[in-house]
Design an enzyme around this catalytic site. Sequence first.
Site, PDB file in Angstrom:
ATOM      1  N   CYS A  80       5.074 -13.226  24.078  1.00 41.60           N
ATOM      2  CA  CYS A  80       4.803 -11.895  23.514  1.00 41.60           C
ATOM      3  C   CYS A  80       6.008 -11.342  22.742  1.00 41.60           C
ATOM      4  CB  CYS A  80       4.335 -10.951  24.609  1.00 41.60           C
ATOM      5  SG  CYS A  80       3.540  -9.482  23.931  1.00 41.60           S
ATOM      6  N   HIS A 167      -0.348 -13.663  27.215  1.00 40.77           N
ATOM      7  CA  HIS A 167       0.382 -13.644  28.493  1.00 40.77           C
ATOM      8  C   HIS A 167      -0.164 -14.707  29.449  1.00 40.77           C
ATOM      9  CE1 HIS A 167       2.832 -10.035  27.881  1.00 40.77           C
ATOM     10  NE2 HIS A 167       1.851  -9.675  27.076  1.00 40.77           N
ATOM     11  N   GLU A 169       0.937 -15.482  32.254  1.00 35.26           N
ATOM     12  CA  GLU A 169       1.239 -15.141  33.647  1.00 35.26           C
ATOM     13  C   GLU A 169       0.155 -14.305  34.330  1.00 35.26           C
ATOM     14  OE1 GLU A 169       2.771 -14.131  30.932  1.00 35.26           O
ATOM     15  OE2 GLU A 169       3.410 -12.044  31.017  1.00 35.26           O
TER      16      GLU A 169
END
Length: 510
Positions: A80, A167, A169
């Site tokens: 990002c 993202h 995660e």
Amino acid sequence: MQHDKVLILDFGSQYTQLIARRVRELNIYCEIHPFNKIPSNIQDYKAVVLSGSPNSVRGEDALHPDLSEIRGKKPMLAVCYGAQYLAHFSGGNVAPSNTREYGRAHLSYIKEDIFFRHVKEGSQVWMSHSDTIKELPTNGVLLASTHDVENAAFKIEGETTYAIQFHPEVYHSTDGKQILENFLVEIAKVNQDWTPDSFVDETVENLKATLGNDKVVLGLSGGVDSTVAAVLLNKAIGQNLYCVFVNNGLLRKNEFESVLNQYEGMGLNVKGVDASARFLDALAGESDPEKKRKAIGRVFIEVFDDEAHLIEDVKWLAQGTIYPDVIESVSATGGPSATIKSHHNVGGLPDFMKLKVVEPLKALFKDEVRRVGASMGIDPELLGRHPFPGPGLAIRILGDITEEKVRILQEVDAIFINGLKEWNLYNDVWQAGAMLLPVNSVGVMGDERTYEKCVALRAVESTDGMTADWVNLPYEFLQKTSNDIINKVKGVNRVVYDISSKPPATIEWE
Ligand code: XMP
């Protein structure tokens, strides 16, 4: 044994901790450091991940890390903000997005790469950004796009540098963990050797070497962290670990005796100290929640200090600090640097705070603490216990506290919690408890009018206590529990169930 280490540079994203957790789930050891405090032993890290950020690379507040020791020298994954940083400052172009780029998107491959090994075309990824990369940096090679984001994933030719706008995660990026694995294991060749068993073996060896024959004091709370810390230390130094378990008179019904028994059964050198009267004295007549908390904290320190003095020549204070406690006190964007806690030689503090501090769990997340506990054979029931606040029932008795109110609430709480266990609901709930309200209401029992206390039951689901929602417990269960409470607990004639979420409410009522 030295583990391969991964460095996560934090640019202040709300998701940075999640990156670390996903990496740890891959059995890879990693550390989070602020973007502007790159560790001096950077050569010891096998790979680097740049986190997202609330800042914009185009703004005056753009965060500028010095990547000269990293970029092109070791594998790097930029997420990002990290990806935008690479583009903006290395010959590409970043501009505000025309459309809002939040939430779900689907990958469409442009060029095959090992980075997307085992990840199918169309895989869902999660976006959360307001700038977008218009042009790739020098030597950038586009790997994947999504419907709204052309430059969703790219690499730099001639380097092991990868960048993604989404993202990996967050749980909503379906193959996020696979992508992290591809980068760390396939590309960066990091070993997956960080396991609970290896952690236990190494920590015990380190503790032995650090503590030698020194005596250590530790405050047990009945919670997961202090228990796992105690068991680890017990493995390392046995009877030189002096555990103190204080009864503040505000624990759950029979908790003091049963947990103390359990600790003794685990072979811990533990002393139970019943200081209920001292706590209740200090709380007498106090109804302000924060003053109640302060009084309990103060008396705890006094009691613990007295106990620590009884241990001749004690040198260390052990604490169950875990990794989120450590990183929460480090700010990525300015703020005070990593001064976590300093108990050393500070004038005016209780004597036990002048002890050297040992914190064997301070590299672990909560779920890792549980895994480590399980690998040492700690009772799963103990490891799966709901969180319970330090001030205990004091913040669940609204208003002032008396022995009688504590008794009533302990009875109510026990019926509720035992019921959850009997109905197999306990593990579906993150935290549960009862509140004793400062109102009396009219009821009728037999032919008698009653004017008695009202209790509120609270059961929430959550992951970290920061946000929470009430649990949809079955009506039959609530009906039975309410009946049991009113029939069995003298002084209560009304039960309500709390259906507020956090925010805007909080979990505890005080
Ligand atoms: P709230 O009520 O803020 O609670 O939604 C979030 C979590 O924190 C616990 N809590 C405390 N724990 N000392 C503690 O050790 C406290 O003073 C305290 N206040 C709240 C609460 O039980 C929940 O898990």
